[in-house]
Motif scaffolding. Structure first.
Motif, PDB file in Angstrom:
ATOM      1  N   ILE A  45      20.518 -35.015  29.159  1.00 40.58           N
ATOM      2  CA  ILE A  45      21.330 -34.192  30.045  1.00 40.58           C
ATOM      3  C   ILE A  45      21.578 -32.823  29.416  1.00 40.58           C
ATOM      4  O   ILE A  45      21.986 -32.726  28.255  1.00 40.58           O
ATOM      5  N   PHE A  46      21.330 -31.774  30.195  1.00 40.28           N
ATOM      6  CA  PHE A  46      21.544 -30.401  29.764  1.00 40.28           C
ATOM      7  C   PHE A  46      22.957 -29.965  30.116  1.00 40.28           C
ATOM      8  O   PHE A  46      23.401 -30.123  31.256  1.00 40.28           O
ATOM      9  N   SER A  47      23.659 -29.406  29.135  1.00 40.02           N
ATOM     10  CA  SER A  47      25.008 -28.871  29.342  1.00 40.02           C
ATOM     11  C   SER A  47      24.961 -27.368  29.137  1.00 40.02           C
ATOM     12  O   SER A  47      24.721 -26.893  28.018  1.00 40.02           O
ATOM     13  N   GLN A  48      25.186 -26.634  30.186  1.00 40.77           N
ATOM     14  CA  GLN A  48      25.070 -25.171  30.136  1.00 40.77           C
ATOM     15  C   GLN A  48      26.307 -24.540  29.518  1.00 40.77           C
ATOM     16  O   GLN A  48      27.437 -24.941  29.798  1.00 40.77           O
ATOM     17  N   VAL A  49      26.072 -23.532  28.679  1.00 40.94           N
ATOM     18  CA  VAL A  49      27.156 -22.754  28.088  1.00 40.94           C
ATOM     19  C   VAL A  49      27.215 -21.367  28.709  1.00 40.94           C
ATOM     20  O   VAL A  49      28.269 -20.881  29.098  1.00 40.94           O
ATOM     21  N   THR A  50      26.068 -20.726  28.820  1.00 40.74           N
ATOM     22  CA  THR A  50      25.985 -19.400  29.410  1.00 40.74           C
ATOM     23  C   THR A  50      24.551 -19.165  29.841  1.00 40.74           C
ATOM     24  O   THR A  50      23.710 -20.077  29.781  1.00 40.74           O
ATOM     25  N   THR A  51      24.234 -17.946  30.269  1.00 52.22           N
ATOM     26  CA  THR A  51      22.876 -17.585  30.673  1.00 52.22           C
ATOM     27  C   THR A  51      22.521 -16.232  30.078  1.00 52.22           C
ATOM     28  O   THR A  51      23.337 -15.299  30.121  1.00 52.22           O
ATOM     29  N   LEU A  52      21.333 -16.129  29.521  1.00 53.82           N
ATOM     30  CA  LEU A  52      20.874 -14.843  29.008  1.00 53.82           C
ATOM     31  C   LEU A  52      20.606 -13.888  30.161  1.00 53.82           C
ATOM     32  O   LEU A  52      20.041 -14.280  31.188  1.00 53.82           O
ATOM     33  N   SER A  53      20.989 -12.652  29.988  1.00 53.09           N
ATOM     34  CA  SER A  53      20.784 -11.647  31.029  1.00 53.09           C
ATOM     35  C   SER A  53      19.585 -10.772  30.704  1.00 53.09           C
ATOM     36  O   SER A  53      19.029 -10.820  29.601  1.00 53.09           O
ATOM     37  N   ASP A  54      19.191  -9.971  31.681  1.00 54.04           N
ATOM     38  CA  ASP A  54      18.108  -8.996  31.511  1.00 54.04           C
ATOM     39  C   ASP A  54      16.815  -9.652  31.054  1.00 54.04           C
ATOM     40  O   ASP A  54      16.126  -9.154  30.147  1.00 54.04           O
ATOM     41  N   LEU A  55      16.484 -10.759  31.690  1.00 60.19           N
ATOM     42  CA  LEU A  55      15.230 -11.439  31.394  1.00 60.19           C
ATOM     43  C   LEU A  55      14.228 -11.187  32.507  1.00 60.19           C
ATOM     44  O   LEU A  55      14.598 -11.058  33.677  1.00 60.19           O
ATOM     45  N   LYS A  56      12.958 -11.173  32.151  1.00 57.70           N
ATOM     46  CA  LYS A  56      11.909 -11.125  33.157  1.00 57.70           C
ATOM     47  C   LYS A  56      11.455 -12.551  33.430  1.00 57.70           C
ATOM     48  O   LYS A  56      11.015 -13.252  32.527  1.00 57.70           O
ATOM     49  N   ILE A  57      11.590 -12.970  34.694  1.00 61.93           N
ATOM     50  CA  ILE A  57      11.247 -14.333  35.089  1.00 61.93           C
ATOM     51  C   ILE A  57       9.995 -14.304  35.958  1.00 61.93           C
ATOM     52  O   ILE A  57       9.927 -13.558  36.940  1.00 61.93           O
ATOM     53  N   THR A  58       9.003 -15.086  35.587  1.00 59.06           N
ATOM     54  CA  THR A  58       7.787 -15.220  36.392  1.00 59.06           C
ATOM     55  C   THR A  58       7.938 -16.411  37.320  1.00 59.06           C
ATOM     56  O   THR A  58       8.391 -17.490  36.914  1.00 59.06           O
ATOM     57  N   ASP A  59       7.563 -16.212  38.564  1.00 54.11           N
ATOM     58  CA  ASP A  59       7.655 -17.261  39.591  1.00 54.11           C
ATOM     59  C   ASP A  59       6.259 -17.474  40.163  1.00 54.11           C
ATOM     60  O   ASP A  59       5.693 -16.575  40.794  1.00 54.11           O
ATOM     61  N   LEU A  60       5.685 -18.651  39.903  1.00 54.92           N
ATOM     62  CA  LEU A  60       4.327 -18.942  40.350  1.00 54.92           C
ATOM     63  C   LEU A  60       4.325 -20.130  41.315  1.00 54.92           C
ATOM     64  O   LEU A  60       5.056 -21.106  41.099  1.00 54.92           O
TER      65      LEU A  60
END
Length: 377
Positions: A45-60
């Motif tokens: 199980i993944f427990s989220q703390v935060t999210t990195l910003s200013d990332l380039k995300i590829t969607d395929l």
């Protein structure tokens, strides 16, 4: 069983097609590329703390119809009529007929996982991202007690979601009793999207009008609310990068504290293999380990540090040939922490050695195998 156990069951199923993935049994929308948090290796199980910003995300595009059932689960679907019509959330149109999908669970502890997968999303150049943002990630790790004792590194299990495989709808169902049933009813498009038969074209999303169950289930549906179309995609599985101190582990699937090389000479051969492993290590310096493996035996060289580079495996067969395998970066290739070298050959017809490859199959191939295994003879 509870959610923690179901997630490991789903993860093990998914790893039949993607060795490096974790399952997202609860259909947690927080599992997204760039999400920072921890994975409990006992539950997955993944427990989220935060999210990195200013990332380039590829969607395929990555289209797959996913519908996996235990062998004790029977699935049926039937057409239904809606008296007076039904306003379909998926298409925003009024429909007079729809679809009902039912699952019969003969045994307690059986699962069914269903989704229409449409997209793979990933953080571009995530290795560089983790390297360049190590100081920030270390600060976050310290805040939740995931830093190493010296405070200079990060413990395994903390890291970043790097890849996801996402669906337009999904239904993960687990029976808590034997002889129980679960069903979803709604528009044809909405139900198909949720149960692994949806179109991957256009902007259709999963939806359902109602669900029914007998006895007790644990179920996770996307969308989570009835009579509502899914507003976003949902990850069914994901990949995760972690750390061992300052060493990046780009595809973390379990705790690994050192590498090992297993020399398997149990394939009917008669040659004796003199086996050696050499490597460089920033933390320990140059290293060399060796063992002798007669025919019919297997020996393991262990204790190879995780930051080992330029690793060389040599198998010198007495009265036979020499074989050399070079592995520039085991951390990138040995995701399970172990490499197996298969040794064979009968004197005097020649000796052989090769690195064993881990088999993975496509989702379609896995479905075919599962159907064959479940079909009565």
């Amino acid at each position: 069983m509870d959610t923690k156990n179901w997630n490991i069951v789903l993860t093990n199923i998914i790893r039949r097609t993607n060795l490096y993935a974790w399952g997202n049994w609860s259909l947690n929308p927080g599992v997204q590329p760039g999400a920072v948090g921890t994975i409990d290796p006992d539950t997955g199980i993944f427990s989220q703390v935060t999210t990195l910003s200013d990332l380039k995300i590829t969607d395929l595009p990555a289209s797959e119809n996913w519908a996996v059932n235990d062998s004790s689960v029977r699935r049926q679907q039937t057409d239904v009529d809606f008296a007076g019509g039904y306003q379909d959330p998926t298409t925003s149109m009024k429909v007079n007929t729809g679809l009902k999908v039912s699952w019969e669970f003969a045994k307690e502890g059986s699962i069914s996982s269903n989704a229409t997968l449409v997209s793979r999303r990933s953080v571009d150049d995530f290795g560089i991202v983790l390297r360049d943002r190590f100081a920030k990630l270390l600060d976050i790790a310290k805040s939740i007690n995931y830093a190493t004792p010296d405070g200079k590194g990060i413990q395994q299990g903390f890291g970043v979601v790097t890849h996801t495989h996402e669906a337009i709808g999904g239904a993960n169902i687990a029976s808590l009793n034997q002889s129980s049933t679960f069903s979803l009813t709604g528009s044809v498009d909405g139900i198909r999207a949720m149960t692994g038969g949806g179109t991957v074209q256009g902007n259709l999303k999963g939806s359902y009008k109602e669900f029914q169950e007998t006895k007790a289930f644990e179920s996770h549906l996307w969308p989570a609310q009835d009579n509502t179309a899914a507003k976003t995609l949902i990850p069914l599985s994901f990949q995760f990068a972690s750390f061992d101190g300052r060493t990046i582990m780009p595809t973390w699937i379990k705790p690994i504290h050192s590498f090992s090389v297993n020399f398997d000479n149990q394939h009917g051969g008669t040659y004796i293999g003199r086996c050696k492993v050499k490597y460089n290590s920033a933390s320990e310096g140059p290293g060399e380990k060796s063992t002798t493996v007669p025919g019919g035996q297997q020996h393991t060289i262990s204790g190879i540090p995780l930051d080992a580079t330029n690793l060389e495996i040599k198998v010198d067969f007495a009265a036979g040939s020499d074989f050399v395998f070079k592995v520039p970066s085991p951390i990138l290739e040995w995701k399970t922490g172990t490499c197996t070298v298969d040794m064979s050959g009968v004197w005097p017809w020649g000796s052989h050695a090769r690195i064993r490859r881990i088999e993975t199959v496509s989702i379609a191939q896995y479905m075919d195998r599962l159907t064959a295994e479940s079909s009565p003879v």
